[in-house]
Design a protein around this motif. Structure first.
Motif, mmCIF file in Angstrom:
data_model
loop_
_atom_site.group_PDB
_atom_site.id
_atom_site.type_symbol
_atom_site.label_atom_id
_atom_site.label_comp_id
_atom_site.label_asym_id
_atom_site.label_seq_id
_atom_site.Cartn_x
_atom_site.Cartn_y
_atom_site.Cartn_z
ATOM 1 N N GLY A 1 0.826 -1.196 0.000
ATOM 2 C CA GLY A 1 0.000 0.000 0.000
ATOM 3 C C GLY A 1 0.865 1.251 0.000
ATOM 4 O O GLY A 1 1.986 1.254 -0.498
ATOM 5 N N SER A 2 0.372 2.307 0.584
ATOM 6 C CA SER A 2 1.088 3.580 0.590
ATOM 7 C C SER A 2 2.254 3.529 1.561
ATOM 8 O O SER A 2 2.264 2.789 2.535
ATOM 9 C CB SER A 2 0.143 4.718 0.988
ATOM 10 N N VAL A 3 3.279 4.358 1.279
ATOM 11 C CA VAL A 3 4.444 4.490 2.147
ATOM 12 C C VAL A 3 4.445 5.900 2.706
ATOM 13 O O VAL A 3 4.557 6.871 1.953
ATOM 14 C CB VAL A 3 5.755 4.185 1.397
ATOM 15 N N ASN A 4 4.337 6.017 3.989
ATOM 16 C CA ASN A 4 4.312 7.319 4.658
ATOM 17 C C ASN A 4 5.632 7.529 5.366
ATOM 18 O O ASN A 4 6.003 6.763 6.252
ATOM 19 C CB ASN A 4 3.147 7.367 5.663
ATOM 20 N N ARG A 5 6.362 8.576 4.963
ATOM 21 C CA ARG A 5 7.668 8.836 5.581
ATOM 22 C C ARG A 5 7.612 9.979 6.595
ATOM 23 O O ARG A 5 8.590 10.639 6.853
ATOM 24 C CB ARG A 5 8.704 9.131 4.504
ATOM 25 N N SER A 6 6.470 10.242 7.166
ATOM 26 C CA SER A 6 6.345 11.233 8.245
ATOM 27 C C SER A 6 5.977 10.534 9.552
ATOM 28 O O SER A 6 5.213 11.033 10.365
ATOM 29 C CB SER A 6 5.274 12.283 7.881
ATOM 30 N N ALA A 7 6.536 9.380 9.681
ATOM 31 C CA ALA A 7 6.099 8.537 10.793
ATOM 32 C C ALA A 7 6.375 9.160 12.143
ATOM 33 O O ALA A 7 5.654 8.929 13.117
ATOM 34 C CB ALA A 7 6.771 7.175 10.707
ATOM 35 N N THR A 8 7.435 9.941 12.248
ATOM 36 C CA THR A 8 7.761 10.504 13.556
ATOM 37 C C THR A 8 6.682 11.449 14.047
ATOM 38 O O THR A 8 6.563 11.702 15.237
ATOM 39 C CB THR A 8 9.096 11.256 13.496
ATOM 40 N N GLU A 9 5.878 11.993 13.118
ATOM 41 C CA GLU A 9 4.832 12.919 13.533
ATOM 42 C C GLU A 9 3.444 12.297 13.453
ATOM 43 O O GLU A 9 2.550 12.676 14.188
ATOM 44 C CB GLU A 9 4.868 14.178 12.660
ATOM 45 N N SER A 10 3.275 11.353 12.545
ATOM 46 C CA SER A 10 1.916 10.890 12.285
ATOM 47 C C SER A 10 1.754 9.386 12.397
ATOM 48 O O SER A 10 0.819 8.829 11.840
ATOM 49 C CB SER A 10 1.487 11.341 10.885
ATOM 50 N N THR A 11 2.659 8.727 13.101
ATOM 51 C CA THR A 11 2.488 7.285 13.256
ATOM 52 C C THR A 11 1.164 6.976 13.939
ATOM 53 O O THR A 11 0.769 7.655 14.883
ATOM 54 C CB THR A 11 3.652 6.686 14.070
ATOM 55 N N PRO A 12 0.442 5.992 13.453
ATOM 56 C CA PRO A 12 -0.887 5.703 14.020
ATOM 57 C C PRO A 12 -0.819 4.948 15.350
ATOM 58 O O PRO A 12 -1.872 4.617 15.892
ATOM 59 C CB PRO A 12 -1.534 4.846 12.945
ATOM 60 N N LEU A 13 0.350 4.696 15.868
ATOM 61 C CA LEU A 13 0.479 3.871 17.063
ATOM 62 C C LEU A 13 1.123 4.698 18.181
ATOM 63 O O LEU A 13 2.196 5.275 18.000
ATOM 64 C CB LEU A 13 1.336 2.634 16.756
ATOM 65 N N ASN A 14 0.442 4.760 19.332
ATOM 66 C CA ASN A 14 0.985 5.422 20.513
ATOM 67 C C ASN A 14 1.791 4.378 21.291
ATOM 68 O O ASN A 14 1.233 3.568 22.042
ATOM 69 C CB ASN A 14 -0.134 5.994 21.381
ATOM 70 N N PHE A 15 3.123 4.390 21.080
ATOM 71 C CA PHE A 15 3.955 3.341 21.663
ATOM 72 C C PHE A 15 3.959 3.404 23.196
ATOM 73 O O PHE A 15 3.933 2.374 23.880
ATOM 74 C CB PHE A 15 5.389 3.434 21.125
ATOM 75 N N ALA A 16 4.010 4.601 23.782
ATOM 76 C CA ALA A 16 4.072 4.724 25.250
ATOM 77 C C ALA A 16 2.807 4.150 25.882
ATOM 78 O O ALA A 16 2.864 3.378 26.846
ATOM 79 C CB ALA A 16 4.265 6.185 25.643
ATOM 80 N N GLN A 17 1.666 4.503 25.325
ATOM 81 C CA GLN A 17 0.415 4.023 25.881
ATOM 82 C C GLN A 17 0.255 2.528 25.671
ATOM 83 O O GLN A 17 -0.193 1.802 26.585
ATOM 84 C CB GLN A 17 -0.745 4.796 25.235
ATOM 85 N N THR A 18 0.612 2.054 24.498
ATOM 86 C CA THR A 18 0.475 0.626 24.203
ATOM 87 C C THR A 18 1.406 -0.205 25.072
ATOM 88 O O THR A 18 1.026 -1.272 25.595
ATOM 89 C CB THR A 18 0.759 0.369 22.719
ATOM 90 N N THR A 19 2.644 0.274 25.257
ATOM 91 C CA THR A 19 3.591 -0.467 26.093
ATOM 92 C C THR A 19 3.116 -0.515 27.539
ATOM 93 O O THR A 19 3.240 -1.539 28.227
ATOM 94 C CB THR A 19 4.980 0.182 26.014
ATOM 95 N N GLN A 20 2.550 0.587 28.015
ATOM 96 C CA GLN A 20 2.028 0.606 29.383
ATOM 97 C C GLN A 20 0.913 -0.424 29.551
ATOM 98 O O GLN A 20 0.832 -1.129 30.566
ATOM 99 C CB GLN A 20 1.522 2.003 29.734
ATOM 100 N N LEU A 21 0.066 -0.530 28.545
ATOM 101 C CA LEU A 21 -1.007 -1.521 28.605
ATOM 102 C C LEU A 21 -0.431 -2.931 28.673
ATOM 103 O O LEU A 21 -0.897 -3.774 29.442
ATOM 104 C CB LEU A 21 -1.934 -1.366 27.405
ATOM 105 N N LEU A 22 0.598 -3.216 27.857
ATOM 106 C CA LEU A 22 1.216 -4.543 27.881
ATOM 107 C C LEU A 22 1.843 -4.830 29.244
ATOM 108 O O LEU A 22 1.754 -5.958 29.756
ATOM 109 C CB LEU A 22 2.266 -4.637 26.778
#
Length: 808
Positions: free
Chosen positions: A157-178
């Motif tokens: 699919g599409s390649v988005n190279r603005s990941a540092t600003e628009s990544t769809p995943l909140n790593f801090a919140q997701t890691t806390q949940l894990l």
């Protein structure tokens, strides 16, 4: 868009139902474990029922590799292609290290890849920063500029190279949940499964008694996995979940073979900072290690949820399909946690859950404490992401029954996923009368399959109570007593206010004095205080103690707490003309208050003396004259045990003489004689002494009373010149009275001598006068003078006047 899991919890079932449920579904026969090894008995299933829910691993659920931090993924020199069959998410730096002529593939088994059904299926690679050029078979890609060219290996699919600003995943919140999920699983009971090790075959067997659709948890120390080239066999019914909590560190490098269902086995390494797999092992089951670095492994049949990753292992797309316990979380705090009686505080209860919740109940029993009241202040949502309670109720506590706050969430079918419930705030108000209290309250959040609790405390401390003590002797602070004196009392009054939770002590070092003795103290106390009385030691220390009859006593401002009466007597042997003083003290805790000082004067009589002349303070007389009188009247009160002595320095004046003194009105107990007064002589001290009568040791005079009257007659002869003289006053030339160590001086009286009586004819004044001019005649304009000469004989008793009318 993510895949779904199921959740399990505890359900109690009977033995018959258990046999019916699982008796025919277990695909293995439980082995007989070697005695003396780490074998355990076969598990008895207590029930871990599953309920349908959304993904328990939150946004990490669809990823085969979820790495919170950095990851190094590389190919081996022997493999043409190394891959992660599913999606990858890396929160830190990712390094795709590819050997020459080799490839690293992502998402080969995702929907939409050439090996699967066509069509895009979401994001297959999220790498905000890193390096390397992976082949991505399907899905959308979110990468940073550091990642090299993303090669299209299929339906990219599409390649988005603005990941540092628009990544769809909140790593801090997701890691806390894990991490919360991992920690919560450790808190689940391990009684639904057991394990044993067979030394002969170097095999660890983990047995689950859960039927299909249910699950079990087992805790195994990492030391069990330290046998070289060991095998792990996980035996469970088809579709039954097994969660293995590995406690301690996690060196799994001795495990050569893992036999387990990849989609229904979850390895929880939540206590490890690193997990090391053997480089050749084919690991079966999802690895949950949200705090750890994962290294090693050849193939991992399941997902990897880790803090960081460094591996050549292929991760196969076997997402965990089994049960994960619903984990409830609760935190109760108090603010402030320490207050003073009369102040307020509050409890705040925050609660949440990971996973789907159908219904939960929050209960908070409220303990009764004197003077403490509770209010349910709030249970409404304070943020848009919070889940509201269906209802809350409040029952205040009484002295016989505890109170309770109860809040319920009734989510109905489908429930709510990962809810954060509205905070519940309970107000705590204390009265000034609240004693020292530790309020300990435990709130519990429970569902049909789990309950968790949190405790908060409030320390209530009353301010130090106020205390004072006053002391009197016969109602005053200073008194003069005779000896003997048989009915006297010290009275101590203790006042105070506030909360008392311990003994109140009164101490009074009573005076020691010759002839002084004490009776039995009498004590009265306020209602709510108890006392065993007071005692007087051999050294005359009065000691009293009062304590609340219950656990505490609240006294409103400034009330009398206790009254103590100490009777005392003075015998006739008491030291005369002395005194004694003392003070008392009251103590509570570390504080001591001191009373005023009281004084007792013993046998200190009061004396005074008045003096008059002819009944007045001043008279005018002529000379000669007679029948004049000085009158001396000493008065007194108290106890007298020595003679009464009156001293009078008599004036010395020309022509003054004294007669015999007169004595009258002598107070009973004193005695007189013919020689009580010395002969009065001008310019000398006349002393009158009145000793105690025979057999009398002291005389008590209750009030100021005349003790004796002394009259001293005097006369003036004709030789007394005009003038005046005084009598009385202080000092050696005055007038005084003394007895029993006391002395007083009189007032001063005055006698004026300025008149005469008629002169006899033989003593009358005769005078001869002569007048002579200086010259016999004077011419006009001249001058002359007269000389007058007088001769006198006889008595001159008045001024002589000479008059001469001059010629005109």
């Amino acid at each position: 868009m993510w895949s779904k899991l199921t959740k399990f919890g505890r359900v109690r079932v009977g033995a018959a139902a258990l046999t019916a449920a699982i008796g025919s579904t277990l695909p293995f026969t439980l082995p007989a474990f070697q005695q003396g090894a780490s074998a355990q008995s076969s598990p008895s299933y207590s029930g871990m029922g599953c309920v349908s829910s959304n993904a328990d691993f939150g946004d990490a659920t669809p990823f085969t590799d979820y790495v919170a931090g950095s990851a190094t993924l590389y190919t081996s020199s022997s493999s043409y292609i190394q891959d992660t069959e599913g999606a990858i998410a890396v929160g830190g730096a990712v390094n795709f290290t590819v050997a020459p002529g080799k490839y690293f593939s992502v998402g080969i088994r995702l929907p939409g890849s050439y090996s699967s059904n066509p069509g895009l299926a979401g994001d297959s690679l999220i790498a905000p920063n890193g390096s390397g050029s992976p082949i991505v078979t399907a899905g959308n890609v979110w990468v940073g500029s550091g990642v090299g060219k993303v090669q299209n290996g299929g339906h990219l699919g599409s390649v988005n190279r603005s990941a540092t600003e628009s990544t769809p995943l909140n790593f801090a919140q997701t890691t806390q949940l894990l991490q919360n999920e991992s920690n919560g699983i450790y808190g689940d009971s391990p009684s639904q499964a057991s394990y044993g090790f067979d030394n002969a075959s170097d095999t660890l067997t983990i047995m689950s008694a859960a039927p299909p659709g249910a699950g079990s948890v087992v805790d195994i120390p990492d030391s069990v996995f330290s046998h070289k080239n060991m095998t792990v066999d996980v035996k469970a019914a088809s579709g039954a979940s097994v969660i293995i909590n590995v406690t301690g560190g996690s060196d799994m490098s001795d495990v050569a073979t893992v036999n387990a269902s990849p989609q229904y086995t979850l390895w929880n390494f939540g206590q490890a900072s690193s997990v090391k797999l053997a480089p050749t092992v084919q690991w079966r089951g999802t690895i949950l290690a949200p705090y750890a670095l994962l290294t090693g492994g050849a193939q991992i049949e399941g997902s990897v949820y880790v803090q960081s990753l460094k591996s050549i292992a292929e991760t196969h797309l076997d997402l965990y399909q089994g049960c994960v316990p619903t984990n409830l979380f609760i935190s109760k705090t108090s603010n402030p946690s320490s207050i003073t009686s009369g102040q307020s505080s509050s409890y705040t209860i925050n609660s949440s859950a990971s996973g789907t919740v159908i219904g939960v109940t929050l209960t908070d029993p409220l303990m009764y404490a004197p003077g403490v009241t509770y209010q349910l202040l709030s249970f409404a949502t304070t943020a848009s992401n919070q889940t509201a309670w269906t209802n809350c109720s409040f029952v205040p506590p009484t002295s016989s029954t505890p109170g309770e706050v109860t809040c319920k969430y009734l989510g109905g079918e489908g429930g709510v996923t990962n809810p954060e419930f509205a905070p519940v705030v309970i107000g705590v108000t204390t009265a000034p009368s609240t004693p020292t209290t530790l309020l300990t309250n435990t709130a519990t959040l429970s569902s049909p399959i789990q309950s968790v609790s949190s405790t908060a405390k409030i320390t209530i401390t009353p301010p130090p109570p106020s205390l004072s003590i006053g002391k009197t002797v016969d109602g005053v602070t200073q008194i003069t007593l005779p000896a003997p004196s048989l009915s006297n009392n010290y009275r101590l009054t203790v006042q105070g206010s506030g909360v008392f939770q311990g003994p109140i002590t009164v101490n009074d070092q009573l005076p020691s004095y010759v002839g002084l003795s004490y009776g039995t103290p009498a004590v009265s106390v306020i209602s709510g205080l108890a006392t065993s009385g007071c005692s007087i030691s051999a050294s005359n220390l009065l000691a009293c103690s009062f304590s609340p009859s219950q656990s505490y006593l609240y006294v409103p401002p400034t009330q009398s707490l206790a009254s103590i009466t100490v009777p005392f007597s003075l015998s006739s042997s008491a030291t005369l003309a002395g005194s004694f003083t003392n003070e008392a003290s009251v103590g509570y805790g570390n504080s001591t208050m001191t009373s005023n000082v009281v004084k007792v004067n013993v046998n200190d009589p009061s004396l005074s003396i008045t003096k008059s002349v002819d009944g007045s303070q001043s008279v005018t007389v002529t000379s000669p004259s007679a029948n004049h009188t000085f009158t001396l009247t000493p008065s007194g009160s108290g106890t007298f045990n020595t003679a009464l002595v009156v001293s009078d320095f008599l004036p010395n004046y020309q022509g003054l003489s004294f007669g015999t003194p007169g004595i009258s009105g002598l107070y009973s107990g004193f005695t007189e004689s013919a020689n009580s007064c010395t002969t009065p002589t001008p310019g000398q001290v006349m002393t009158c002494t009145f000793p105690l009568a025979s057999g009398v040791s002291f005389i008590q005079v209750p009030a100021t009373t005349p003790l004796v009257t002394i009259t001293v007659p005097f006369s003036l002869s004709s030789s007394a010149p005009p003038g005046s003289f005084t009598n009385g006053g202080a000092g050696t030339t005055g007038t005084s009275v003394s007895s029993t160590g006391s002395t007083a001086s009189s007032n001063v009286v005055t006698v004026n001598v300025n008149g005469t009586t008629p002169v006899a004819p033989s003593q009358q004044l005769t005078a001869t006068l002569s007048k002579v001019a200086q010259v016999a005649s004077v011419q006009p304009g001249g001058s002359d003078s007269f000389s007058i000469t007088g001769t006198f004989s006889g008595t001159v008793s008045s001024p002589v006047t000479l008059s001469d009318p001059l010629p005109n």
